[in-house]
Design a protein around this motif. Structure first.
Motif, short mmCIF file in Angstrom:
data_model
loop_
_atom_site.label_atom_id
_atom_site.label_comp_id
_atom_site.label_asym_id
_atom_site.label_seq_id
_atom_site.Cartn_x
_atom_site.Cartn_y
_atom_site.Cartn_z
N GLU A 88 0.89 -1.13 -0.02
CA GLU A 88 0.14 -0.04 -0.19
C GLU A 88 0.92 1.22 -0.01
O GLU A 88 0.61 2.13 -0.76
CB GLU A 88 -0.94 -0.07 1.31
CG GLU A 88 -1.97 -0.93 1.03
CD GLU A 88 -1.80 -2.42 1.96
OE1 GLU A 88 -0.65 -2.47 2.09
OE2 GLU A 88 -2.59 -3.02 2.14
N ASP A 89 2.00 1.49 0.62
CA ASP A 89 2.75 2.51 0.92
C ASP A 89 3.55 2.62 -0.63
O ASP A 89 3.88 3.69 -1.01
CB ASP A 89 3.91 2.39 1.83
CG ASP A 89 3.33 2.59 3.26
OD1 ASP A 89 2.19 2.97 3.58
OD2 ASP A 89 4.13 1.94 4.37
N ALA A 90 4.00 1.46 -1.09
CA ALA A 90 4.63 1.54 -2.73
C ALA A 90 3.53 2.13 -3.52
O ALA A 90 3.85 2.89 -4.40
CB ALA A 90 5.13 0.16 -2.84
N LEU A 91 2.41 1.63 -3.43
CA LEU A 91 1.35 2.19 -4.23
C LEU A 91 1.23 3.54 -4.04
O LEU A 91 0.88 4.45 -5.05
CB LEU A 91 0.04 1.33 -4.17
CG LEU A 91 0.16 -0.10 -4.89
CD1 LEU A 91 -0.98 -0.84 -4.13
CD2 LEU A 91 -0.10 0.10 -6.33
N SER A 92 1.10 4.15 -2.79
CA SER A 92 1.03 5.54 -2.45
C SER A 92 1.98 6.35 -3.27
O SER A 92 1.93 7.51 -3.76
CB SER A 92 0.93 5.53 -1.08
OG SER A 92 1.14 7.14 -0.81
N SER A 110 -4.16 13.67 -4.67
CA SER A 110 -5.44 13.17 -4.54
C SER A 110 -5.51 11.93 -5.63
O SER A 110 -4.41 11.69 -6.02
CB SER A 110 -6.59 14.20 -5.50
OG SER A 110 -6.02 14.41 -6.88
N VAL A 111 -6.47 11.04 -5.00
CA VAL A 111 -6.50 9.74 -5.72
C VAL A 111 -7.81 9.64 -6.52
O VAL A 111 -8.84 9.74 -6.14
CB VAL A 111 -6.37 8.46 -4.76
CG1 VAL A 111 -6.31 7.29 -5.28
CG2 VAL A 111 -5.07 8.81 -4.20
N THR A 112 -7.75 9.19 -7.86
CA THR A 112 -8.99 9.05 -8.59
C THR A 112 -9.44 7.81 -8.31
O THR A 112 -9.00 6.81 -7.57
CB THR A 112 -8.87 9.26 -10.25
OG1 THR A 112 -7.84 8.05 -10.39
CG2 THR A 112 -8.13 10.52 -10.45
N LYS A 164 -9.22 1.45 -7.98
CA LYS A 164 -9.51 0.27 -8.58
C LYS A 164 -8.17 -0.46 -9.09
O LYS A 164 -8.10 -1.69 -8.58
CB LYS A 164 -10.40 0.56 -9.93
CG LYS A 164 -11.86 0.97 -9.78
CD LYS A 164 -12.42 0.95 -11.08
CE LYS A 164 -13.95 1.48 -10.76
NZ LYS A 164 -14.60 1.73 -11.97
N VAL A 165 -7.21 0.35 -9.43
CA VAL A 165 -6.10 -0.29 -9.75
C VAL A 165 -5.23 -0.90 -8.44
O VAL A 165 -4.94 -2.03 -8.23
CB VAL A 165 -4.93 0.67 -10.34
CG1 VAL A 165 -3.80 0.23 -10.63
CG2 VAL A 165 -5.54 0.76 -11.94
N LEU A 166 -5.31 -0.03 -7.27
CA LEU A 166 -4.81 -0.19 -5.96
C LEU A 166 -5.44 -1.59 -5.57
O LEU A 166 -4.66 -2.53 -4.94
CB LEU A 166 -5.06 0.90 -5.01
CG LEU A 166 -4.46 0.73 -3.76
CD1 LEU A 166 -3.64 2.02 -3.06
CD2 LEU A 166 -5.60 0.24 -2.67
N THR A 167 -6.78 -1.67 -5.61
CA THR A 167 -7.49 -3.04 -5.37
C THR A 167 -7.00 -4.17 -6.01
O THR A 167 -6.88 -5.01 -5.45
CB THR A 167 -9.14 -2.76 -5.14
OG1 THR A 167 -9.39 -1.77 -4.56
CG2 THR A 167 -9.68 -3.94 -4.79
#
Length: 125
Positions: free
Chosen positions: A30-34, A105-107, A112-115
């Protein structure tokens, strides 16, 4: 005991080089995705939001090196794509995890990509 660490990397299609903070390893995906979405935001602002991101594209690579999102400048698929990538490495004592840069901001599409990435990483774990 070995612990997996994650790193975010982005590829700039116009400059044909990668972007990442050096020695930026994170404890969780999650941190890497952020961090990856913060890099995406940086590229979007640099190119005045002319990068069209392909949210429908499939992930490529393995869980150790997974490209999660591609984008094309002005939608031109003949150009070198921009990309976001998550790398995972086994921790050695020399690597110290850091805090990620948070995007402003996160769209909905980013969420969806994160999930999808989290599901894929859990399946491969």
């Amino acid at each position: 005991m070995l612990v997996k660490l994650y790193q975010a990397k982005a590829g700039d299609g116009s400059k044909k080089k990668g972007l990442r903070r050096t020695q930026s390893y994170f404890m969780t995906p999650e941190d890497a995705l952020s961090e990856a979405f913060a890099l995406k935001e940086k590229m979007d602002s640099r190119y005045k939001n002319e990068i069209e991101w392909d949210y429908q594209g499939a992930f490529t690579g393995t869980s150790e090196k997974m490209k999660i999102l591609k984008g094309y400048l002005k939608g031109n698929r003949q150009t070198t794509p921009f990309y976001l990538e998550i790398l995972s490495v086994d921790n050695v004592d020399k690597i110290k995890p850091v805090s990620p840069i948070k995007p402003k901001s996160v769209t909905k599409d980013d969420k969806k990509v994160l999930t999808k990435v989290m599901k894929k990483l859990k399946v491969n774990a």
